[in-house]
Design a protein around this motif. Sequence first.
Motif, PDB file in Angstrom:
ATOM      1  N   GLU A   1      -4.656   3.975   2.475  1.00 11.70           N
ATOM      2  CA  GLU A   1      -4.484   4.377   1.082  1.00 11.70           C
ATOM      3  C   GLU A   1      -4.696   5.882   0.944  1.00 11.70           C
ATOM      4  O   GLU A   1      -5.592   6.457   1.569  1.00 11.70           O
ATOM      5  CB  GLU A   1      -5.489   3.638   0.196  1.00 11.70           C
ATOM      6  CG  GLU A   1      -5.326   2.135   0.193  1.00 11.70           C
ATOM      7  CD  GLU A   1      -6.400   1.441  -0.634  1.00 11.70           C
ATOM      8  OE1 GLU A   1      -7.207   2.159  -1.274  1.00 11.70           O
ATOM      9  OE2 GLU A   1      -6.436   0.200  -0.635  1.00 11.70           O
ATOM     10  N   ILE A   2      -3.886   6.496   0.120  1.00  8.54           N
ATOM     11  CA  ILE A   2      -4.060   7.925  -0.141  1.00  8.54           C
ATOM     12  C   ILE A   2      -5.330   8.142  -0.955  1.00  8.54           C
ATOM     13  O   ILE A   2      -5.551   7.487  -1.976  1.00  8.54           O
ATOM     14  CB  ILE A   2      -2.859   8.502  -0.918  1.00  8.54           C
ATOM     15  CG1 ILE A   2      -1.623   8.569  -0.022  1.00  8.54           C
ATOM     16  CG2 ILE A   2      -3.183   9.899  -1.448  1.00  8.54           C
ATOM     17  CD1 ILE A   2      -0.391   9.096  -0.732  1.00  8.54           C
ATOM     18  N   ASP A   3      -6.154   9.067  -0.487  1.00 10.98           N
ATOM     19  CA  ASP A   3      -7.323   9.529  -1.241  1.00 10.98           C
ATOM     20  C   ASP A   3      -7.016  10.967  -1.665  1.00 10.98           C
ATOM     21  O   ASP A   3      -7.084  11.882  -0.840  1.00 10.98           O
ATOM     22  CB  ASP A   3      -8.575   9.480  -0.362  1.00 10.98           C
ATOM     23  CG  ASP A   3      -9.838   9.898  -1.108  1.00 10.98           C
ATOM     24  OD1 ASP A   3      -9.725  10.565  -2.156  1.00 10.98           O
ATOM     25  OD2 ASP A   3     -10.946   9.574  -0.625  1.00 10.98           O
ATOM     26  N   PRO A   4      -6.640  11.183  -2.927  1.00  6.48           N
ATOM     27  CA  PRO A   4      -6.278  12.537  -3.363  1.00  6.48           C
ATOM     28  C   PRO A   4      -7.377  13.569  -3.121  1.00  6.48           C
ATOM     29  O   PRO A   4      -7.080  14.742  -2.858  1.00  6.48           O
ATOM     30  CB  PRO A   4      -6.000  12.358  -4.861  1.00  6.48           C
ATOM     31  CG  PRO A   4      -5.594  10.925  -5.000  1.00  6.48           C
ATOM     32  CD  PRO A   4      -6.456  10.189  -4.010  1.00  6.48           C
ATOM     33  N   LYS A   5      -8.634  13.135  -3.191  1.00  2.00           N
ATOM     34  CA  LYS A   5      -9.731  14.083  -2.951  1.00  2.00           C
ATOM     35  C   LYS A   5      -9.801  14.481  -1.480  1.00  2.00           C
ATOM     36  O   LYS A   5     -10.130  15.630  -1.156  1.00  2.00           O
ATOM     37  CB  LYS A   5     -11.049  13.478  -3.424  1.00  2.00           C
ATOM     38  CG  LYS A   5     -11.117  13.312  -4.942  1.00  2.00           C
ATOM     39  CD  LYS A   5     -12.439  12.716  -5.391  1.00  2.00           C
ATOM     40  CE  LYS A   5     -12.486  12.590  -6.913  1.00  2.00           C
ATOM     41  NZ  LYS A   5     -13.762  11.995  -7.390  1.00  2.00           N
TER      42      LYS A   5
ATOM     43  N   ILE B   1       0.843  -1.202   0.000  1.00  2.00           N
ATOM     44  CA  ILE B   1       0.000   0.000   0.000  1.00  2.00           C
ATOM     45  C   ILE B   1       0.877   1.250   0.000  1.00  2.00           C
ATOM     46  O   ILE B   1       0.606   2.221  -0.724  1.00  2.00           O
ATOM     47  CB  ILE B   1      -0.953  -0.002   1.216  1.00  2.00           C
ATOM     48  CG1 ILE B   1      -2.042  -1.064   1.020  1.00  2.00           C
ATOM     49  CG2 ILE B   1      -1.582   1.382   1.419  1.00  2.00           C
ATOM     50  CD1 ILE B   1      -2.963  -1.236   2.211  1.00  2.00           C
ATOM     51  N   ILE B   2       1.946   1.235   0.780  1.00  2.00           N
ATOM     52  CA  ILE B   2       2.860   2.379   0.810  1.00  2.00           C
ATOM     53  C   ILE B   2       3.484   2.591  -0.566  1.00  2.00           C
ATOM     54  O   ILE B   2       3.609   3.727  -1.045  1.00  2.00           O
ATOM     55  CB  ILE B   2       3.943   2.176   1.888  1.00  2.00           C
ATOM     56  CG1 ILE B   2       3.313   2.290   3.283  1.00  2.00           C
ATOM     57  CG2 ILE B   2       5.065   3.205   1.730  1.00  2.00           C
ATOM     58  CD1 ILE B   2       4.283   2.057   4.425  1.00  2.00           C
ATOM     59  N   GLU B   3       3.873   1.500  -1.223  1.00  2.00           N
ATOM     60  CA  GLU B   3       4.435   1.612  -2.577  1.00  2.00           C
ATOM     61  C   GLU B   3       3.394   2.156  -3.547  1.00  2.00           C
ATOM     62  O   GLU B   3       3.692   3.024  -4.377  1.00  2.00           O
ATOM     63  CB  GLU B   3       4.928   0.247  -3.050  1.00  2.00           C
ATOM     64  CG  GLU B   3       6.173  -0.249  -2.335  1.00  2.00           C
ATOM     65  CD  GLU B   3       6.619  -1.604  -2.849  1.00  2.00           C
ATOM     66  OE1 GLU B   3       6.001  -2.111  -3.814  1.00  2.00           O
ATOM     67  OE2 GLU B   3       7.579  -2.167  -2.291  1.00  2.00           O
ATOM     68  N   ASP B   4       2.167   1.633  -3.455  1.00  2.00           N
ATOM     69  CA  ASP B   4       1.099   2.110  -4.342  1.00  2.00           C
ATOM     70  C   ASP B   4       0.789   3.584  -4.076  1.00  2.00           C
ATOM     71  O   ASP B   4       0.452   4.335  -5.002  1.00  2.00           O
ATOM     72  CB  ASP B   4      -0.164   1.270  -4.147  1.00  2.00           C
ATOM     73  CG  ASP B   4      -0.006  -0.153  -4.677  1.00  2.00           C
ATOM     74  OD1 ASP B   4       0.922  -0.391  -5.476  1.00  2.00           O
ATOM     75  OD2 ASP B   4      -0.805  -1.027  -4.281  1.00  2.00           O
TER      76      ASP B   4
ATOM     77  N   ILE C   1       0.151   6.816  -6.542  1.00  2.00           N
ATOM     78  CA  ILE C   1      -1.047   7.657  -6.466  1.00  2.00           C
ATOM     79  C   ILE C   1      -0.653   9.115  -6.261  1.00  2.00           C
ATOM     80  O   ILE C   1      -1.183  10.024  -6.912  1.00  2.00           O
ATOM     81  CB  ILE C   1      -1.963   7.187  -5.313  1.00  2.00           C
ATOM     82  CG1 ILE C   1      -2.522   5.792  -5.606  1.00  2.00           C
ATOM     83  CG2 ILE C   1      -3.104   8.180  -5.086  1.00  2.00           C
ATOM     84  CD1 ILE C   1      -3.251   5.162  -4.432  1.00  2.00           C
ATOM     85  N   ALA C   2       0.294   9.332  -5.361  1.00  2.00           N
ATOM     86  CA  ALA C   2       0.736  10.698  -5.059  1.00  2.00           C
ATOM     87  C   ALA C   2       1.380  11.350  -6.276  1.00  2.00           C
ATOM     88  O   ALA C   2       1.167  12.540  -6.542  1.00  2.00           O
ATOM     89  CB  ALA C   2       1.714  10.678  -3.889  1.00  2.00           C
ATOM     90  N   ALA C   3       2.164  10.566  -7.014  1.00  2.00           N
ATOM     91  CA  ALA C   3       2.815  11.111  -8.210  1.00  2.00           C
ATOM     92  C   ALA C   3       1.781  11.474  -9.271  1.00  2.00           C
ATOM     93  O   ALA C   3       1.863  12.540  -9.897  1.00  2.00           O
ATOM     94  CB  ALA C   3       3.813  10.097  -8.761  1.00  2.00           C
ATOM     95  N   LYS C   4       0.810  10.597  -9.463  1.00  2.00           N
ATOM     96  CA  LYS C   4      -0.227  10.850 -10.467  1.00  2.00           C
ATOM     97  C   LYS C   4      -1.062  12.073 -10.104  1.00  2.00           C
ATOM     98  O   LYS C   4      -1.440  12.874 -10.966  1.00  2.00           O
ATOM     99  CB  LYS C   4      -1.127   9.624 -10.605  1.00  2.00           C
ATOM    100  CG  LYS C   4      -2.172   9.754 -11.704  1.00  2.00           C
ATOM    101  CD  LYS C   4      -2.974   8.471 -11.858  1.00  2.00           C
ATOM    102  CE  LYS C   4      -4.009   8.598 -12.976  1.00  2.00           C
ATOM    103  NZ  LYS C   4      -4.802   7.343 -13.128  1.00  2.00           N
ATOM    104  N   ALA C   5      -1.340  12.230  -8.807  1.00  2.00           N
ATOM    105  CA  ALA C   5      -2.146  13.366  -8.346  1.00  2.00           C
ATOM    106  C   ALA C   5      -1.300  14.620  -8.126  1.00  2.00           C
ATOM    107  O   ALA C   5      -1.846  15.676  -7.801  1.00  2.00           O
ATOM    108  CB  ALA C   5      -2.863  12.999  -7.051  1.00  2.00           C
TER     109      ALA C   5
END
Length: 335
Positions: free
Chosen positions: A238-242, A201-204, A208-212
């Motif tokens: 999990e990071i939720d960008p919103k 999850i940390i790797e994912d 996610i952070a890079a994409k957002a």
Amino acid sequence: MIRATLLLFLVSLVSLRANSTDEVILSVQRCIEQGESFGEVEETLEDLSIADLKSLSATFEKAWLGLEKDYLQSYSNFVSSRFKGPARTENMKRVRELRKNFHAVRQLGEGPMKAKLKEVSMPAMKELRAILMPESKDLLPEAPDELKEKHRLVHGLAEFRDLLQEYAVSVGADDTPGTLKAAEQAIVAKYQDLDRKGLRIIEDNDKIAAKADLPEAERRGIRELNEMRLLIEQNALEIDPKLCDAARGHSQDMAEKGFFAHDSPVPGKKTPSDRARAAGTTGGGENIYMGSPQPEAANKGWFFSPGHHKNMFSPGYRRVGLGQFNRHWTQMFGG
């Protein structure tokens, strides 16, 4: 030991026909043995011809590859002995005890909990990190003397390698010391005894952070939180960008409108749930902090505050958002 190993390595370089390289080799030997900088070596390199520099560099590379490989194997053997067999059994026994103590504090009322967070919880967290997420630099003091000496030798020669490359090929040299440290840490990382799903999850989250395009400070704060959660055997979030957008917006509102509270005067954004909904997601739990632009400071502040601490380590959350505006931070959680 270091003198004998160093001499063997340097003797292998004296196959060069050019006697002008002898002074360089002697300078390297003196600097490494005495723990000095390579200023003296740099002066001798300046006196060599390009042909001699390239010849010395080529010969050095052949010898360096074997020495580096031998050192990393020795380092790997040491780390393995530190985290396998009886040593691991003792480590995990201590881990269970520390986690039990940590979770016991979380069950206390806010009054008694506040003191115990400093007396019990933070020391437990630091010790858990040392056992389960060790840093290569922290293990070296426990290494056998022979490995410590080899470490000093190899890291000294790594510095010389970059200097030699710079003079021999007239371009920016590799960061050999940095590469060596990364290789050491990669060896240590193999023995990080944490939940594999949580680590994924940390790797994912990095993706996610890079994409957002999340700010680097917010990424650091979320990673630190997740590492702490894994250390106490809690699920990673999990990071939720919103949620990050909602959190960042609340931090900005607090800074610009001069309030510091979970209830906002901004229409449509009164509660954490309202703010999450406005950002296109869901959320409930929220922590707020004011005082430093560094995420580590915000996490530390929340860690020592009973109510915020319980939010940080609640098993009921699956998503997280973190948002910064100057010295204001908002941390939001979702199921």
